[in-house]
Scaffold this active site. Structure first.
Site, PDB file in Angstrom:
ATOM      1  N   HIS A  83      40.592 -59.061 -34.516  1.00 27.39           N
ATOM      2  CA  HIS A  83      41.936 -58.310 -33.751  1.00 27.39           C
ATOM      3  C   HIS A  83      42.729 -57.315 -34.773  1.00 27.39           C
ATOM      4  O   HIS A  83      42.898 -56.310 -34.763  1.00 27.39           O
ATOM      5  CB  HIS A  83      42.776 -59.253 -33.204  1.00 27.39           C
ATOM      6  N   HIS A 138      89.008 -65.989  -6.376  1.00 32.41           N
ATOM      7  CA  HIS A 138      88.074 -66.569  -5.750  1.00 32.41           C
ATOM      8  C   HIS A 138      88.527 -67.615  -4.673  1.00 32.41           C
ATOM      9  O   HIS A 138      87.851 -67.682  -3.659  1.00 32.41           O
ATOM     10  CB  HIS A 138      87.196 -67.209  -6.754  1.00 32.41           C
ATOM     11  N   ASP A 174      39.857 -62.868 -22.022  1.00 36.75           N
ATOM     12  CA  ASP A 174      40.195 -61.445 -22.604  1.00 36.75           C
ATOM     13  C   ASP A 174      39.605 -60.616 -21.707  1.00 36.75           C
ATOM     14  O   ASP A 174      40.062 -59.242 -21.577  1.00 36.75           O
ATOM     15  CB  ASP A 174      39.855 -61.305 -23.943  1.00 36.75           C
ATOM     16  N   GLU A 210      48.797 -68.568 -28.873  1.00 40.88           N
ATOM     17  CA  GLU A 210      48.776 -67.546 -27.739  1.00 40.88           C
ATOM     18  C   GLU A 210      47.583 -68.328 -26.938  1.00 40.88           C
ATOM     19  O   GLU A 210      47.194 -68.315 -25.869  1.00 40.88           O
ATOM     20  CB  GLU A 210      48.525 -66.251 -28.269  1.00 40.88           C
ATOM     21  N   HIS A 211      46.435 -68.329 -27.821  1.00 40.49           N
ATOM     22  CA  HIS A 211      44.957 -68.901 -27.273  1.00 40.49           C
ATOM     23  C   HIS A 211      44.811 -70.245 -27.821  1.00 40.49           C
ATOM     24  O   HIS A 211      44.941 -70.428 -29.041  1.00 40.49           O
ATOM     25  CB  HIS A 211      43.865 -67.962 -27.749  1.00 40.49           C
TER      26      HIS A 211
END
Length: 435
Positions: free
Chosen positions: A252, A412, A353, A319-320
């Site tokens: 990557h 309120h 992917d 991540e993976h």
């Protein structure tokens, strides 16, 4: 822990990262002030492209004609799988209503945002699958307007396969513009586009920083850093398969960490022996990326047992996350911090992917400790509503008035007081916060 590092990273994804904030902020400011003309100036400077920004139907058809039929079939196959999974995800969110006390009904309504901006990287690699992942999920969510934005190559334009994928997956407009200027154009609604309500999709450090800066005035999927992957392997794992999977993710980028966590010294040593050979066999750019990633960012960690392996993985929050070990159900139940999980050697990160149906836009840099990846849910707003009878409002109003006064919010409290006085004339209520 007794874990032993057989290979320790010398760098982290943030090592040596330049501060791009000021540069990106300046570009965003200039484009917001200068509009289309300013965006076009940056496109000419950074993209080195002066063709059409918003592709016409004729240009989309011409690009599609350049895509080989077998690739078109693969894109349609991947789109169908991602669409099927996204539809199943959407079905898990439903409108509800519940009577919280007699007469007071509260509800939940689920609705998509109107406009989605999908960034599709197209620099070093043409991320065809990113077009599928981002546009398909937005379409299934029900977004009324979807823009796919991808950087054009000088004199060429956006990769034809990206154009084809974005088109068949449901993009309403396809924009040939990259980087910060592309993100800005979608956010500010340039070139006749509706301003995006949410920005999604991966990108380089400039795209990530632009999303970080713009978050708040527009929604984002997540702030992503370099992709990372971890493999859990026991003594029965195939070291060649493990090594190939590590190399497949290391390509990557130069700063993409890959980690092997195992309870087998022999597996670890064999994988470490194989990886350099596999890297050397890659094409030039891929080899350069994987070499640097393996040399500077990869780690091989030896643990005492599977519990320590799982604890290490959860600490890294990859991540993976791939499990190539026995008793997959145990791992599925035990592991808790990851973007996407791949169980058994019959699955691999590349499947997710590209084509298996789960989304590949995932949390990096330990963000998996608090969030998941892109899903149809990211495009959805969960809003609430309520309706009540007067009797149903009675106890709610009493409690509201007392809590509000204890907080010091008299205005309120009085919105509750007036209703009690109107709905139940003549009745006395203790609406003070004191005993």
């Amino acid at each position: 822990m007794t874990r032993e590092y057989l290979k320790k990273a010398t760098l982290t994804p943030s090592s040596g990262a330049s501060d791009v904030h000021d540069l990106v902020q300046g570009i965003l400011n200039n484009i917001e002030a200068g509009g289309d003309a300013s965006a076009l100036e940056y496109a000419a400077k950074f993209d080195k492209y002066e063709g059409s920004i918003i592709l016409s139907e004729a240009e989309i058809e011409a690009a599609a004609a350049l895509v080989p039929e077998k690739i078109k079939a693969d894109i349609r196959f991947s789109h169908a799988n991602v669409k099927r999974f996204a539809e199943a995800q959407k079905a898990t969110l439903t409108n509800i209503e519940v009577e919280v006390v007699p007469g007071m009904i509260a509800g939940q309504k689920v609705m998509p945002v109107d406009a989605a901006g999908c960034y599709v990287p197209g620099g070093r690699y043409s991320h065809i699958a990113s077009a599928i992942m981002t546009v398909t999920t937005a379409k299934v969510a029900g977004c009324k307007h979807i823009v796919a934005c991808s950087p054009p190559r000088p004199g060429v334009g956006v990769a034809p396969a990206i154009i084809y994928a974005a088109h068949i997956c449901g993009a309403d407009k396809i924009m040939a513009m990259g980087g910060v200027q592309g993100v800005a154009a979608m956010t500010f609604g340039l070139f006749g586009l509706p301003p995006a309500n949410i920005l999604v999709g991966p990108g380089n450090q400039f795209v990530a920083e632009a999303k970080r800066i713009l978050f708040g005035r527009v929604g984002i999927d997540m702030i992503a850093g370099p992709t990372d992957s971890l493999i859990l392997a026991d003594k029965d794992a195939d070291p060649m398969v493990v090594a190939v999977d590590l190399v497949g993710q290391a390509e990557h980028g130069y700063n993409s960490p890959v980690w092997l966590v195992t309870d087998s010294r022999s597996i670890a040593e064999e994988v470490m022996r194989i990886v350099p050979t596999l890297i050397n066999d890659l094409p030039d750019v891929n080899r350069e990326n994987a070499t640097a990633a393996w040399r500077d960012y990869a780690e091989v960690i030896l643990c005492a047992d599977r519990e320590e392996m799982a604890a290490t993985s959860d600490e890294y929050a990859p991540e993976h996350l791939t499990v190539q070990a026995a008793d997959l159900d145990w791992w599925l139940d035990r592991l808790s911090c990851y973007g996407s999980l791949f169980l058994g050697e019959e699955t691999t990160v590349a499947f997710g992917d590209k084509a298996s149906g789960t989304n590949h836009v995932l949390p990096t840099s330990r963000a998996a400790t608090y969030t998941g990846g892109l899903s149809v849910h990211k495009y959805m707003k969960i809003v609430t509503w309520q309706r009540s009878t007067r009797d149903g409002a009675k106890k709610i109003a009493e409690a509201t008035a007392r809590i509000a006064r204890l907080e010091g919010m008299e205005g309120h409290a009085r919105t509750a007081d007036i209703r009690l006085a109107k709905f139940f004339p003549g009745q006395n209520f203790d609406l003070t916060a004191e005993e």
